[in-house]
Every structure is written in C-alpha cells, then in structure tokens.
Design an enzyme around this catalytic site. Sequence first.
Site, PDB file in Angstrom:
ATOM      1  N   PRO A  26      42.024  36.434  45.846  1.00  0.00           N
ATOM      2  CA  PRO A  26      43.380  36.168  46.350  1.00  0.00           C
ATOM      3  C   PRO A  26      43.608  34.675  46.515  1.00  0.00           C
ATOM      4  CG  PRO A  26      41.948  37.003  48.112  1.00  0.00           C
ATOM      5  CD  PRO A  26      41.165  37.090  46.841  1.00  0.00           C
ATOM      6  N   CYS A  28      46.816  32.097  47.603  1.00  0.00           N
ATOM      7  CA  CYS A  28      48.198  31.846  48.015  1.00  0.00           C
ATOM      8  C   CYS A  28      48.885  30.889  47.057  1.00  0.00           C
ATOM      9  CB  CYS A  28      48.223  31.212  49.399  1.00  0.00           C
ATOM     10  SG  CYS A  28      48.021  32.399  50.703  1.00  0.00           S
ATOM     11  N   ALA A  65      47.071  36.393  49.817  1.00  0.00           N
ATOM     12  CA  ALA A  65      47.309  36.745  51.217  1.00  0.00           C
ATOM     13  C   ALA A  65      48.810  36.959  51.427  1.00  0.00           C
ATOM     14  CB  ALA A  65      46.808  35.638  52.130  1.00  0.00           C
ATOM     15  N   GLN A 107      45.957  41.503  49.065  1.00  0.00           N
ATOM     16  CA  GLN A 107      45.347  41.144  50.347  1.00  0.00           C
ATOM     17  C   GLN A 107      46.432  41.105  51.411  1.00  0.00           C
ATOM     18  OE1 GLN A 107      44.003  37.035  51.204  1.00  0.00           O
ATOM     19  NE2 GLN A 107      41.983  37.905  51.562  1.00  0.00           N
ATOM     20  N   TYR A 190      41.482  33.327  59.882  1.00  0.00           N
ATOM     21  CA  TYR A 190      42.802  33.879  60.180  1.00  0.00           C
ATOM     22  C   TYR A 190      42.640  34.925  61.287  1.00  0.00           C
ATOM     23  CZ  TYR A 190      44.209  30.966  56.366  1.00  0.00           C
ATOM     24  OH  TYR A 190      44.427  29.853  55.596  1.00  0.00           O
ATOM     25  N   ARG A 238      37.790  41.403  53.399  1.00  0.00           N
ATOM     26  CA  ARG A 238      37.217  40.061  53.143  1.00  0.00           C
ATOM     27  C   ARG A 238      36.726  39.483  54.460  1.00  0.00           C
ATOM     28  NH1 ARG A 238      38.975  34.793  49.493  1.00  0.00           N
ATOM     29  NH2 ARG A 238      37.573  35.741  48.006  1.00  0.00           N
ATOM     30  N   LEU A 310      32.706  29.136  43.803  1.00  0.00           N
ATOM     31  CA  LEU A 310      32.087  28.277  42.784  1.00  0.00           C
ATOM     32  C   LEU A 310      31.233  29.060  41.793  1.00  0.00           C
ATOM     33  CD1 LEU A 310      31.379  24.993  44.790  1.00  0.00           C
ATOM     34  CD2 LEU A 310      33.070  25.387  42.990  1.00  0.00           C
ATOM     35  N   GLY A 332      38.183  32.327  41.656  1.00  0.00           N
ATOM     36  CA  GLY A 332      39.390  31.705  42.189  1.00  0.00           C
ATOM     37  C   GLY A 332      39.876  30.623  41.253  1.00  0.00           C
ATOM     38  N   ARG A 333      39.467  29.408  41.550  1.00  0.00           N
ATOM     39  CA  ARG A 333      40.008  28.250  40.828  1.00  0.00           C
ATOM     40  C   ARG A 333      39.752  28.289  39.329  1.00  0.00           C
ATOM     41  NH1 ARG A 333      37.243  24.519  45.212  1.00  0.00           N
ATOM     42  NH2 ARG A 333      35.894  26.361  45.108  1.00  0.00           N
TER      43      ARG A 333
HETATM   44  C1  LIG Z   1      45.067  27.722  45.801  1.00  0.00           C
HETATM   45  C2  LIG Z   1      44.154  28.596  46.597  1.00  0.00           C
HETATM   46  C3  LIG Z   1      44.696  29.557  47.443  1.00  0.00           C
HETATM   47  C4  LIG Z   1      43.853  30.417  48.168  1.00  0.00           C
HETATM   48  N1  LIG Z   1      44.409  31.426  48.908  1.00  0.00           N
HETATM   49  C5  LIG Z   1      43.614  32.369  49.459  1.00  0.00           C
HETATM   50  C6  LIG Z   1      44.158  33.549  50.012  1.00  0.00           C
HETATM   51  O1  LIG Z   1      45.359  33.805  49.924  1.00  0.00           O
HETATM   52  N2  LIG Z   1      43.307  34.427  50.598  1.00  0.00           N
HETATM   53  C7  LIG Z   1      41.956  34.215  50.628  1.00  0.00           C
HETATM   54  O2  LIG Z   1      41.231  35.035  51.176  1.00  0.00           O
HETATM   55  N3  LIG Z   1      41.412  33.133  50.040  1.00  0.00           N
HETATM   56  C8  LIG Z   1      42.195  32.228  49.441  1.00  0.00           C
HETATM   57  N4  LIG Z   1      41.634  31.181  48.758  1.00  0.00           N
HETATM   58  C9  LIG Z   1      40.178  31.160  48.565  1.00  0.00           C
HETATM   59  C10 LIG Z   1      39.805  31.847  47.239  1.00  0.00           C
HETATM   60  O3  LIG Z   1      40.124  33.221  47.267  1.00  0.00           O
HETATM   61  C11 LIG Z   1      38.306  31.703  46.926  1.00  0.00           C
HETATM   62  O4  LIG Z   1      37.566  32.396  47.901  1.00  0.00           O
HETATM   63  C12 LIG Z   1      37.863  30.243  46.897  1.00  0.00           C
HETATM   64  O5  LIG Z   1      38.753  29.457  46.131  1.00  0.00           O
HETATM   65  C13 LIG Z   1      36.443  30.093  46.346  1.00  0.00           C
HETATM   66  O6  LIG Z   1      36.351  30.607  45.054  1.00  0.00           O
HETATM   67  P1  LIG Z   1      36.405  29.632  43.734  1.00  0.00           P
HETATM   68  O7  LIG Z   1      35.308  28.622  43.922  1.00  0.00           O
HETATM   69  O8  LIG Z   1      36.169  30.566  42.584  1.00  0.00           O
HETATM   70  O9  LIG Z   1      37.743  28.999  43.708  1.00  0.00           O
HETATM   71  C14 LIG Z   1      42.456  30.294  48.068  1.00  0.00           C
HETATM   72  C15 LIG Z   1      41.914  29.288  47.241  1.00  0.00           C
HETATM   73  C16 LIG Z   1      42.747  28.472  46.494  1.00  0.00           C
HETATM   74  C17 LIG Z   1      42.127  27.448  45.579  1.00  0.00           C
END
Ligand SMILES: Cc1cc2nc3c(=O)[nH]c(=O)nc-3n(C[C@H](O)[C@H](O)[C@H](O)COP(=O)(O)O)c2cc1C
Length: 363
Positions: A26, A28, A65, A107, A190, A238, A310, A332-333
């Site tokens: 997820p 945002c 979220a 979520q 949160y 989560r 990551l 995520g990213r």
């Molecule tokens: C732009 C952005 C928005 C995010 N929004 C949420 C969210 O809405 N809910 C949540 O649980 N985590 C959120 N995260 C965290 C990601 O879900 C993820 O756990 C985190 O980026 C680590 O994973 P990655 O290294 O693959 O990016 C967000 C991360 C990013 C970069």
Amino acid sequence: MPAASALFEPYTLRSVTVPNRVWMAPMCQYSAEVFGPNAGVAHDWHFAHYAARAAGGTGLILVEATAVSPEGRISPADLGIWNDTQVEALRRITTFLEGQGTVPGIQIAHAGRKASTDRPWLGGAPLAPDSEEGWQPVGPSAVAWDERHTVPTELTIDHIREIVGQFADAARRALDAGFKVVEIHGAHGYLIGQFLSPHSNKRTDEYGGSFENRTRFALEVTDAVRAVWPEELPLFFRISATDWLEEGGWSADETVRLAALLKEHGVDLLDVSTGGNASGVRIPTGPGYQVPFAERVHNESPLAVAAVGLITEPAQAEKILANGEADAILLGRELLRNPSWARQAARELGGDVHVPDQYHRSV
Ligand SMILES: Cc1cc2nc3c(=O)[nH]c(=O)nc-3n(C[C@H](O)[C@H](O)[C@H](O)COP(=O)(O)O)c2cc1C
C-alpha cells in the site's frame, strides 16, 4: 508440475487464489480532492496508477491506506472509504484489476496522532487544527508524535468504540467496492500501532499498560472487521514488528505473541513492516532489512507472512520465498519505478505471468 520459480507459484488463502507472489504494498498517493462531494474519492490518477501495475502482472495490489473517517486521514488529500461516492470510484479500480487477473485488496486505516499533515512533497508538515485543511488529531494518549505535531486529544471509550465501528463500516464498503482482501493498518505508528506500543500508549484503563490491554483495540478492530468480512475472503494485518527502541517500545517478541492471537481472531496473513511510531529513531535500513522479522513470524506463528522493505531484485525476492522466510513479497518503491516488474521478473526467473493481449508483441 511445480512452477520453475517460487515467485510465480500461485497462492491460495481461503477462497482466493493469487496468481503469483509479486504483490504491491500500500502506498498513499495523497492526491484526492480535499473538499466538496469528491473529497477522498479516487479519480483518474488512482485509476491509472493501479491499472498500470495490474497490467504489469502484479498478483495482488493493496490499494493505499484509505481512511475510515475524515479524522483518520494522514493528509487532507488521502483516499477515504466512509461514503458511497468513494465506493463507486474504488469499484472502477477493482473491476479493472480483476479483468487483468490481479487480486484487488485495500488497506483501511486511521492515522490517530499522525493525522492532519501536509502532502510529503510539500514538506509533510503538521497542519494546525485551525488551518484551512487541518483538524484536531486523536490518539490513545495526549502524547504528540514529535515536538512539531499537535498534541492529540486522548480518546474516550465511546470514541474508541465509534472508531471500531468505522473500521467495520469500511470493510463492508470495501466488499461493496469489489475488494477481495482487506488489510487492517496496524503499522507505522498510526492509530492501532499507537495503542500497541507503550511508547505512545500511556493509558491506565483497559486499553493501556499490559500486553493484553495494549492489544485490545487491535483485536477489537479485527473482530469487528472479521464479523462483516466474508468467511471465504482473506484478512491481512500490517504490523510494525518493532519500534526500533532499545526499551519502552513495541518489540518483535510481542509481535510474535500478537500474531498467534490475530490468527485466532480470523487474520490470515501478517504483512511485516517496522518502525514509524517513535520519532528520531535510527533504522538500520538496507536490502531486505525487515525480512528477518517476517521470517521470525513465519517460523514462530501460525500466520502466513508477506515480507516488505527494500526488496528490489527478482533473485532476491525468489531467495526469500525459496528459503521459506515468507509466503509472498510486497514491493513498494520498485513498483513505482517499474510497473511491469512482475513481467520482467518472470522473464528473468522463468515463470508464467499475465500479459495483456494488447501487449502480446512485447513478450
Ligand atoms: C509513496 C509511499 C507511500 C506509502 N504509503 C503507505 C501506506 O499507505 N500504507 C502503508 O502501510 N505503507 C505505506 N508506505 C510504505 C510501503 O508500503 C512500504 O512498506 C515501504 O515503502 C517499504 O517497501 P519498499 O522498500 O519496497 O518501498 C508508503 C511508501 C511510499 C514510498
């Protein structure tokens, strides 16, 4: 015959089969309208964003979220799921995702004391309650996230019950919108995470103090959601497995203890993240830095587990699954960078993945 790659083996939870283990975390978008009839409503940006990842072969997408109430938004531009206009717009997304063979999940969240902040690209500063877009946040205790944030109003028991009901209403609306998975946001400091951790929860009533009391709100939300979420559909939770505090915070041991309880209360999968509940903490990030927490829950609890954080390379993701450290990978990213990551990984590792007919010449 087993798939050549663990990443492209389907995965079944309850009656839902996900075509592969490449799932979208997820994230945002902070892009909804703030005021008027379309407040919190998904629009073209959200549609294009999720549609691209589905066309790219992602097995399951967790929509960002999405707030169970206006006061539960992180920023004023968050998606919401407290009215029917919001449901209609989300249905457009779930319909497209299903058409691509992607399982649509969402979520549902309440930001608690971390509510009322600006979009991150505008600095993410707290918005004062009396500013045009801001509001007064609430929390388990009148303890602010940091010195810049507004001190939240301590929740009364009646208000706690109201929020539990809002999570149930959100789950009912998620079903109506066509989602097949709901994830309760208990991570990143949160509202639910604020109750879990003694760092943010200073209550002396039945919601604070002992492990049993600090987990009460999380389990009440879980029960309320499970009561309206169909038996045949999976429920995710989560968690931040640790606050990364030496002492006085939520710990990995408590995560393992809670995981067993969540299973008893109808949760199917724990999405294992970390941090976000204590400001100023240094988190030792690096490739797959949260995977050991996922692995521990996987080994020591009855819940299925998704690893996140990551994870960027197909071989890295494959190894996590092949070693039995997790059941699925959340990206995520990397999916922001490359919406077709799943397709690329399938090519690299050898695996079947959905390719839209329109793109068949690119296979
Ligand atoms: C732009 C952005 C928005 C995010 N929004 C949420 C969210 O809405 N809910 C949540 O649980 N985590 C959120 N995260 C965290 C990601 O879900 C993820 O756990 C985190 O980026 C680590 O994973 P990655 O290294 O693959 O990016 C967000 C991360 C990013 C970069």
